[in-house]
Design a protein around this motif. Structure first.
Motif, short mmCIF file in Angstrom:
data_model
loop_
_atom_site.label_atom_id
_atom_site.label_comp_id
_atom_site.label_asym_id
_atom_site.label_seq_id
_atom_site.Cartn_x
_atom_site.Cartn_y
_atom_site.Cartn_z
N TYR A 48 0.83 -1.21 0.00
CA TYR A 48 0.00 0.00 0.00
C TYR A 48 0.86 1.26 0.00
O TYR A 48 0.50 2.26 -0.63
CB TYR A 48 -0.93 0.01 1.20
CG TYR A 48 -1.99 1.09 1.12
CD1 TYR A 48 -3.06 0.95 0.24
CD2 TYR A 48 -1.89 2.24 1.88
CE1 TYR A 48 -4.02 1.94 0.15
CE2 TYR A 48 -2.84 3.24 1.79
CZ TYR A 48 -3.91 3.09 0.92
OH TYR A 48 -4.86 4.07 0.82
N ALA A 49 2.00 1.23 0.68
CA ALA A 49 2.92 2.37 0.63
C ALA A 49 3.44 2.59 -0.78
O ALA A 49 3.53 3.74 -1.26
CB ALA A 49 4.07 2.15 1.61
N ALA A 50 3.77 1.49 -1.49
CA ALA A 50 4.21 1.63 -2.88
C ALA A 50 3.08 2.12 -3.77
O ALA A 50 3.28 2.93 -4.68
CB ALA A 50 4.73 0.28 -3.39
N LEU A 51 1.87 1.64 -3.50
CA LEU A 51 0.70 2.07 -4.28
C LEU A 51 0.46 3.57 -4.12
O LEU A 51 0.12 4.26 -5.08
CB LEU A 51 -0.52 1.27 -3.84
CG LEU A 51 -1.83 1.45 -4.60
CD1 LEU A 51 -2.62 0.15 -4.58
CD2 LEU A 51 -2.70 2.55 -4.00
N VAL A 460 0.60 2.04 16.87
CA VAL A 460 0.97 3.45 16.66
C VAL A 460 0.17 4.35 17.59
O VAL A 460 0.70 5.29 18.21
CB VAL A 460 0.76 3.85 15.19
CG1 VAL A 460 1.04 5.33 14.98
CG2 VAL A 460 1.66 3.01 14.28
N MET A 461 -1.13 4.08 17.72
CA MET A 461 -1.97 4.90 18.59
C MET A 461 -1.53 4.81 20.05
O MET A 461 -1.57 5.81 20.78
CB MET A 461 -3.42 4.46 18.45
CG MET A 461 -4.04 4.67 17.07
SD MET A 461 -4.13 6.41 16.58
CE MET A 461 -2.74 6.51 15.42
N LEU A 490 8.44 2.50 9.29
CA LEU A 490 8.18 3.63 8.38
C LEU A 490 6.78 3.56 7.79
O LEU A 490 6.06 4.56 7.77
CB LEU A 490 9.24 3.65 7.27
CG LEU A 490 10.66 4.03 7.70
CD1 LEU A 490 11.64 3.74 6.58
CD2 LEU A 490 10.72 5.51 8.08
N THR A 491 6.39 2.39 7.31
CA THR A 491 5.06 2.27 6.70
C THR A 491 3.96 2.44 7.74
O THR A 491 2.94 3.07 7.47
CB THR A 491 4.91 0.90 6.02
OG1 THR A 491 5.20 -0.14 6.95
CG2 THR A 491 5.85 0.78 4.82
N ALA A 492 4.15 1.92 8.94
CA ALA A 492 3.11 1.98 9.96
C ALA A 492 2.93 3.40 10.50
O ALA A 492 1.82 3.95 10.52
CB ALA A 492 3.43 1.02 11.10
N TYR A 496 -0.49 5.68 9.82
CA TYR A 496 -1.51 5.82 10.85
C TYR A 496 -1.26 6.95 11.84
O TYR A 496 -2.19 7.42 12.48
CB TYR A 496 -1.62 4.50 11.65
CG TYR A 496 -1.85 3.28 10.81
CD1 TYR A 496 -2.97 3.21 9.97
CD2 TYR A 496 -0.98 2.21 10.83
CE1 TYR A 496 -3.19 2.09 9.19
CE2 TYR A 496 -1.19 1.08 10.06
CZ TYR A 496 -2.30 1.03 9.24
OH TYR A 496 -2.52 -0.08 8.46
N GLY A 497 -0.02 7.37 11.98
CA GLY A 497 0.30 8.33 13.02
C GLY A 497 0.25 9.77 12.55
O GLY A 497 0.27 10.07 11.35
#
Length: 558
Positions: A48-51, A460-461, A490-492, A496-497
């Motif tokens: 999803y990060a690449a997308l 993350v939350m 990095l992706t997370a 979300y943050g």
């Protein structure tokens, strides 16, 4: 007066099946796991990060994820996913669901092509059986509802085998489907699946049944379509991003075998056979019965399927990476062989298959319902305690739609299994309905629980909640920053943050960040000298991936 008619002169009875039932079952099967949940590890967050980088137009040919190239194969999934995301998100659905629509599209195409191949090779009504056998296999459930190029590869293989079958009747359509199968096989899996399908096309005429003028013309049409289009992405990548082309060629061009600079192989027959038992059940069991009867082996479909199985087993057992998704290569021929012998399945075997499916999926469905009440309402207490141990951070919340979906599909399954005069086709239908019931219950009643377990969002939350307000303000105004060398972090955190986490060489507010997020194996692992742990946490139930927020205590970096 009674008249005896020999069996070979009797007209086959039309199966008592309704097409709308099959369409409804497939429709229900396609959607659970697609909607309303975050990207799940291990592959979806990175994809999803690449997308998103493609959706922003940063690089269509050589996508990057936090300054790292993502060129494992042609980014067909990323292209289509970015189009769907821009079209449907956020007005109609969230971006994650929009991206997974690509998976739904290609799985629907794959099942349609598999059914068409069954109809062309085995006769009328057999296409339905092929589809039912496929959606009854546990392995297809996993990759058939997640982001990635695996559904595209599966659709390519189904389209190719449908093209071969159709070539005997419609040359142009068969050739186009064969060519599309080659193109999408290369685009989703690089050279190994392409070489496999090309070998299939070349070796098939060794059987006189396939050594025909129509098949030759279809192959020529497929080559005419494939040869001009196949090198487009590698050539464009080479011209526009030479460094990215070298990465792809040296590391990924041969799929699981590596690249030109790092070719590797292994022999993993035991691993393949062990996982095939559950991955392709009941397809392999029904296929074994068809081979035992030997009727199918004398037909064109028999040679096609046995050649496919032999060649595919050779190629996937030489792959070194222990990944179950490679077993999908075996699913189309196993489903075809299984469908061929359904009408000859003995009454005892049919009754056992039907009973085993009803008992297995019935007990699983009952267990899911019991666990649902335990997780959300605390009864039975022992199961609630067990659930809390696996996912201690889950907070129950009521959602009426999953409950309505589960309550609607459970009686339908009960109605299906109470039919009388069960034959092979009905037993397979009941099996597919049972598998769909379990999958639907899991991804409706248990979706919030699974999402909190497999998503990085709660992690993350939790970190952002415990950070001091002055530190949050420092991160917000740029006086302090966080970096990380871990792609999962990095992706997370950037997805979300509200606090940005920087890759090592990205432009930052400061030359060096005094805070870093990394992963360690356990809380007892030694951290780098000069760093102090401020916070640590992991996903619910996970003890192998512990994230820590560290502060640099060296005076020169203060």
């Amino acid at each position: 007066m009674l008249t005896y008619i020999p069996p070979h002169l009797q007209k086959p009875t039309r199966p008592d099946e309704r097409p709308w039932v099959l369409l409804f079952l497939v429709f229900v099967w396609l959607w659970p796991g697609i909607i309303n949940h975050d990207p799940w590890r291990p592959n979806e967050p990175l994809l999803y990060a690449a997308l998103q980088s493609v959706a922003r137009g940063e690089s269509l040919l050589a996508p990057t994820v936090f300054d790292e190239l993502f060129v494992r194969h042609a980014p067909v999934f990323l292209w289509l996913g970015s189009i769907f995301k821009n079209l449907f998100s956020p007005q109609w659905m969230d971006g994650y669901t929009a991206a997974r629509l690509v998976t739904t599209l290609f799985m629907a195409l794959a099942l349609a092509c598999a059914g068409g191949a069954g109809r062309e090779l085995l006769g009328k009504y057999h296409g339905r059986s092929v589809v039912l056998i496929l959606i009854g296999c546990p392995g297809i459930m996993i990759f058939g509802h997640m982001m990635g190029s695996t559904p595209i590869l599966f659709a390519a293989m189904c389209a190719f085998i449908y093209g071969i079958a159709l070539a005997r009747r419609k040359v142009m359509a068969g050739g186009l489907l064969m060519g599309l199968g080659w193109l999408f096989a290369f685009a989703s899996g690089n050279f190994p699946p392409l070489i496999f399908l090309l070998l299939m096309a070349v070796l098939l005429p060794f059987s006189p049944a396939w050594r025909t003028r129509r098949y030759l013309l279809a192959g020529i049409i497929a080559l005419a379509l494939t040869l001009p289009l196949l090198p487009l992405w590698p050539y464009a990548l080479w011209q526009s991003h030479p460094a990215a082309f070298q990465v792809w060629w040296q590391q990924y061009a041969f799929g699981e075998f590596g690249g030109a600079g790092s070719l590797q192989w292994d022999f993993s027959l035991a691993y393949v056979l062990k996982n095939l038992i559950w991955y392709a059940l009941p397809a392999w069991l029904l296929a074994a019965w068809s081979i035992y009867k030997r009727d199918i082996l004398r037909k064109p479909a028999g040679f096609l399927c046995t050649l496919w199985l032999a060649l595919a087993m050779l190629m996937i057992t030489l792959q070194g990476n222990a990944d179950n998704d490679r077993l999908l290569w075996l699913l189309p021929p196993l489903a075809l062989l299984g469908a061929a012998g359904l009408d000859t399945l003995r009454r005892g075997a049919t009754a056992f298959l039907n009973w085993f499916g009803i008992m297995t999926f019935g007990m699983m469905a009952l267990g899911i319902w019991i666990m649902f009440f335990a997780v959300n309402y605390g009864f039975p207490h022992a199961l609630a305690t067990l659930s809390a141990r696996f996912n201690p951070h889950f907070t129950p919340h009521w959602n009426y739609f999953p409950m309505l979906l589960a309550l609607a599909f459970t009686p339908l399954w009960l109605w299906a299994i109470t039919r009388k005069n069960i034959r092979g086709r009905q037993a397979v239908t009941n099996w597919a309905a049972g598998m769909t019931l379990v999958w639907t219950l899991m991804l409706s009643l248990f979706l919030p629980w699974l999402d909190s377990l497999k998503s990085y969002r709660p992690l993350v939350m939790r970190m952002q909640t415990v950070l001091p307000e002055e530190l949050k303000s420092a991160f917000a105004d740029g006086s302090e920053c966080i970096d990380s060398t871990r792609i999962n972090a990095l992706t997370a955190w950037n997805e979300y943050g509200s606090i940005r986490v920087y890759p090592p060489y990205a432009a930052k507010p400061q030359t060096h960040c005094n805070y870093r997020i990394t992963t360690i194996e356990s809380a007892h692992e030694t951290i780098p000298r000069g760093w102090q742990i401020l916070w640590s946490g992991s996903r619910g139930g996970s003890s192998k991936e512990l994230f820590v927020l560290m502060k640099n205590t060296n005076e020169k970096n203060e």
